[in-house]
Design a protein around this motif. Structure first.
Motif, PDB file in Angstrom:
ATOM      1  N   ALA A   1       1.150  -1.314  -3.318  1.00  0.00           N
ATOM      2  CA  ALA A   1       2.441  -1.570  -2.669  1.00  0.00           C
ATOM      3  C   ALA A   1       3.553  -0.742  -3.295  1.00  0.00           C
ATOM      4  O   ALA A   1       4.446  -0.268  -2.589  1.00  0.00           O
ATOM      5  N   SER A   2       3.508  -0.523  -4.606  1.00  0.00           N
ATOM      6  CA  SER A   2       4.569   0.256  -5.256  1.00  0.00           C
ATOM      7  C   SER A   2       4.599   1.687  -4.720  1.00  0.00           C
ATOM      8  O   SER A   2       5.680   2.246  -4.500  1.00  0.00           O
ATOM      9  N   TYR A   3       3.453   2.270  -4.463  1.00  0.00           N
ATOM     10  CA  TYR A   3       3.403   3.615  -3.891  1.00  0.00           C
ATOM     11  C   TYR A   3       3.917   3.606  -2.451  1.00  0.00           C
ATOM     12  O   TYR A   3       4.570   4.550  -2.011  1.00  0.00           O
ATOM     13  N   GLN A   4       3.629   2.557  -1.724  1.00  0.00           N
ATOM     14  CA  GLN A   4       4.121   2.444  -0.351  1.00  0.00           C
ATOM     15  C   GLN A   4       5.645   2.387  -0.334  1.00  0.00           C
ATOM     16  O   GLN A   4       6.290   3.036   0.499  1.00  0.00           O
ATOM     17  N   HIS A   5       6.225   1.636  -1.271  1.00  0.00           N
ATOM     18  CA  HIS A   5       7.687   1.559  -1.350  1.00  0.00           C
ATOM     19  C   HIS A   5       8.287   2.937  -1.650  1.00  0.00           C
ATOM     20  O   HIS A   5       9.305   3.323  -1.070  1.00  0.00           O
ATOM     21  N   ILE A   6       7.643   3.671  -2.534  1.00  0.00           N
ATOM     22  CA  ILE A   6       8.112   5.023  -2.876  1.00  0.00           C
ATOM     23  C   ILE A   6       8.036   5.927  -1.647  1.00  0.00           C
ATOM     24  O   ILE A   6       8.942   6.715  -1.379  1.00  0.00           O
ATOM     25  N   LEU A   7       6.946   5.818  -0.883  1.00  0.00           N
ATOM     26  CA  LEU A   7       6.807   6.629   0.325  1.00  0.00           C
ATOM     27  C   LEU A   7       7.896   6.318   1.353  1.00  0.00           C
ATOM     28  O   LEU A   7       8.420   7.214   2.007  1.00  0.00           O
TER      29      LEU A   7
END
Length: 157
Positions: free
Chosen positions: A86-92
């Protein structure tokens, strides 16, 4: 053209490769700079305050569109080896930076388009938000999500 047809191996030396890459990075920087200079010249005499509401709506729609593109797609990948935390999704989502292409497309509109100047101003506002708000807050967000090496996160997913 040689690199495109033959590939990096055997076409040029490793030293020449670094020079070719540096040249294309500089060419991209130069093209972006020219587009931003053209926009700056155009926007210098525009009443930007008139389009503030429209710009806020456009920025919101761009963020909602990015959200609707990233999260559902990542949900489809959840059961695969390509799953993203999820943290990578937020960054994207937050890192969907826009730039010179949007401005170049807006500038390419014919002069007889009635809303041309409004489209250019709104495109400029979206790009400015992207660069100054999203871009400058990205290091903070990456640290906040724990994706830096010093906080124990891994950036090689």
């Amino acid at each position: 053209m040689i690199v495109g047809n033959v590939g990096w191996k055997g076409a040029i030396s490793a030293n020449a490769r670094s020079h070719v890459l540096a040249f294309w990075e500089y060419a991209a920087f130069l093209a972006n700079s020219i587009v931003f200079i053209l926009i700056g010249g155009h926007e210098a005499h525009q009443p930007l305050g008139i389009f503030a509401g429209t710009s806020v709506v456009a920025i919101t729609l761009v963020l909602v569109g990015r959200t609707l593109a990233i999260y559902p797609f990542c949900a489809l990948l959840a059961a695969t080896p390509l799953k993203l935390d999820a943290s990578y999704q937020h960054i994207l989502v937050w890192g969907g930076l826009r730039g010179a292409l949007a401005l170049a497309l807006a500038l390419a509109l014919p002069d007889d388009v009635a809303e041309r100047s409004q489209i250019i101003v709104v495109a400029f506002a979206v790009v400015a938000f992207s660069i100054f708000i999203q871009g400058l807050s990205m290091p903070w967000l990456i640290r906040r999500m724990g994706l830096t090496a010093e906080r124990g996160g891994s950036t090689s997913k």
